[in-house]
Design an enzyme around this catalytic site. Sequence first.
Site, PDB file in Angstrom:
ATOM      1  N   LYS A 207      -5.574 -78.569  13.076  1.00 56.09           N
ATOM      2  CA  LYS A 207      -5.676 -78.288  14.523  1.00 56.09           C
ATOM      3  C   LYS A 207      -5.397 -79.544  15.341  1.00 56.09           C
ATOM      4  CE  LYS A 207      -7.422 -73.883  14.300  1.00 56.09           C
ATOM      5  NZ  LYS A 207      -8.050 -72.706  14.743  1.00 56.09           N
TER       6      LYS A 207
ATOM      7  N   LYS B 240      -0.247 -68.740   5.804  1.00 57.72           N
ATOM      8  CA  LYS B 240      -1.093 -67.575   6.065  1.00 57.72           C
ATOM      9  C   LYS B 240      -0.697 -66.829   7.343  1.00 57.72           C
ATOM     10  CE  LYS B 240      -4.896 -69.271   8.835  1.00 57.72           C
ATOM     11  NZ  LYS B 240      -6.254 -69.094   9.200  1.00 57.72           N
TER      12      LYS B 240
ATOM     13  N   LYS C   9      -1.984 -65.772  14.157  1.00 56.62           N
ATOM     14  CA  LYS C   9      -1.516 -65.367  15.489  1.00 56.62           C
ATOM     15  C   LYS C   9      -0.505 -66.360  16.069  1.00 56.62           C
ATOM     16  CE  LYS C   9      -5.665 -67.535  17.124  1.00 56.62           C
ATOM     17  NZ  LYS C   9      -6.549 -67.565  16.001  1.00 56.62           N
TER      18      LYS C   9
HETATM   19  P1  ATP Z   1      -5.524 -69.429  13.553  1.00 53.53           P
HETATM   20  O1  ATP Z   1      -4.336 -68.568  13.791  1.00 53.53           O
HETATM   21  O2  ATP Z   1      -5.921 -70.289  14.713  1.00 53.53           O
HETATM   22  O3  ATP Z   1      -5.506 -70.167  12.243  1.00 53.53           O
HETATM   23  P2  ATP Z   1      -6.804 -67.150  12.607  1.00 53.53           P
HETATM   24  O4  ATP Z   1      -6.024 -66.084  13.257  1.00 53.53           O
HETATM   25  O5  ATP Z   1      -6.519 -67.531  11.199  1.00 53.53           O
HETATM   26  O6  ATP Z   1      -6.759 -68.447  13.484  1.00 53.53           O
HETATM   27  P3  ATP Z   1      -9.610 -67.425  12.429  1.00 53.53           P
HETATM   28  O7  ATP Z   1     -10.457 -67.254  13.632  1.00 53.53           O
HETATM   29  O8  ATP Z   1      -9.377 -68.794  11.898  1.00 53.53           O
HETATM   30  O9  ATP Z   1      -8.273 -66.671  12.704  1.00 53.53           O
HETATM   31  O10 ATP Z   1     -10.182 -66.555  11.241  1.00 53.53           O
HETATM   32  C1  ATP Z   1     -11.105 -65.500  11.349  1.00 53.53           C
HETATM   33  C2  ATP Z   1     -11.429 -64.938   9.977  1.00 53.53           C
HETATM   34  O11 ATP Z   1     -10.282 -64.296   9.436  1.00 53.53           O
HETATM   35  C3  ATP Z   1     -11.831 -65.996   8.960  1.00 53.53           C
HETATM   36  O12 ATP Z   1     -12.821 -65.479   8.115  1.00 53.53           O
HETATM   37  C4  ATP Z   1     -10.564 -66.260   8.217  1.00 53.53           C
HETATM   38  O13 ATP Z   1     -10.810 -66.750   6.926  1.00 53.53           O
HETATM   39  C5  ATP Z   1      -9.931 -64.874   8.198  1.00 53.53           C
HETATM   40  N1  ATP Z   1      -8.473 -64.971   8.161  1.00 53.53           N
HETATM   41  C6  ATP Z   1      -7.662 -65.433   9.131  1.00 53.53           C
HETATM   42  N2  ATP Z   1      -6.374 -65.353   8.774  1.00 53.53           N
HETATM   43  C7  ATP Z   1      -6.370 -64.809   7.531  1.00 53.53           C
HETATM   44  C8  ATP Z   1      -5.337 -64.464   6.603  1.00 53.53           C
HETATM   45  N3  ATP Z   1      -4.070 -64.642   6.908  1.00 53.53           N
HETATM   46  N4  ATP Z   1      -5.693 -63.933   5.428  1.00 53.53           N
HETATM   47  C9  ATP Z   1      -6.987 -63.719   5.131  1.00 53.53           C
HETATM   48  N5  ATP Z   1      -8.008 -64.023   5.945  1.00 53.53           N
HETATM   49  C10 ATP Z   1      -7.719 -64.562   7.138  1.00 53.53           C
END
Ligand code: ATP
Length: 332
Positions: A114, A196, A199
């Site tokens: 980040k 991964k 968004k």
């Molecule tokens: P960013 O896009 O900023 O990395 P994010 O969309 O990954 O954020 P978070 O708020 O970091 O969302 O994650 C919320 C939950 O969803 C956490 O438990 C995280 O481990 C899970 N998560 C997020 N992205 C994935 C993914 N691609 N696969 C599996 N689990 C996910």
Amino acid sequence: MEAKKIMLSGIQPSGDLHLGNYLGAIKGWVDRTEEYDNYYFMADLHTLTVRQDPEAFRKRALEQLALYIACGLDPEKNTLFYQSHVPAHAQLGWVLDCYTMFGELSRMTQFKDKSKKNADNINAGLFTYPALMAADILLYQADYVPVGEDQRQHVELTRDVANRFNGIFGETFKVPEAFVPKEGARIYGLSTPDSKMSKSIPEGCIFLMDDETTINKKVKKAVTDADTEKWVRYDPINKPGVSNMMNIIAALTGKSFEQIENDFEGMGYGKFKPAVAEVIIESLRPIREEATKLIVEEDYLRSVYRAGAEKASILAEKTLKDVYDKVGLTYK
Ligand code: ATP
Ligand code: LTN
């Protein structure tokens, strides 16, 4: 009767919820509703570590609550609340800042990622984020923290902080365990099978509120694999794109990889992709429809988050009092 174990987790309302969030986190929460005493929140304090447009942020946070419910989290059986409505989070967060080491925080992968993404705003909150997350978890004496793989490191740090505090002051915090699902733990982006689903790469990200046409378009453009073999086989090393889509199907339908391979035997990717889109569309349809209904019911949503904060505060204040007593602060 033995008391139920406590499950707790949160997601930042920093963007619209997507399939990665659903499969990596929320679906697992829903599936275990009956077994545990459940606390799920919108981690809105954490979201302030990145600049937000206030109006959009407030709206998104409410939408997130509607989506939690639409995904199947029954407010009667799950305590649903905003992190910022239970002041004990910030209060314990500060205390734990003082029991979390600079070196530990510097090693956090999410902080490094980040900071790169927000090079012009590497604020103190971004750095101490995991100490607040430790407070979120330890306040509720949580046994399990269901999260995706990327959050495991933060839960490990929480355990270290809890053990450190318990070592100094005697048994104060339950030492929690991360609860990471087997399938769905890491969903990759449709356009980036090596990173991964997130968004921040919207073209490869299926949002829970995406309509049928959008889902079809995104899946159609999904990256398949460059190997010569053009059929469906689970092989994350040589076929990351196809394996990711199989993982999505497996997580949504409960089918094994072998069953999915059999379903598509002798068929090319041309048949596979529309089937993947179909599974996603049909799985998300009821969620989208329910969330659309709920989002306009503001009074109802308010009653849910108020009741949630009230219930959460009971447990949180109990732990906070114990901590204040132990470190020598005077509880109000
Ligand atoms: P960013 O896009 O900023 O990395 P994010 O969309 O990954 O954020 P978070 O708020 O970091 O969302 O994650 C919320 C939950 O969803 C956490 O438990 C995280 O481990 C899970 N998560 C997020 N992205 C994935 C993914 N691609 N696969 C599996 N689990 C996910
Ligand atoms: N850091 C998490 C969100 C989060 C959380 C928590 C998860 C904040 N506090 C407590 C589990 C328990 C994230 O970025 N997904």
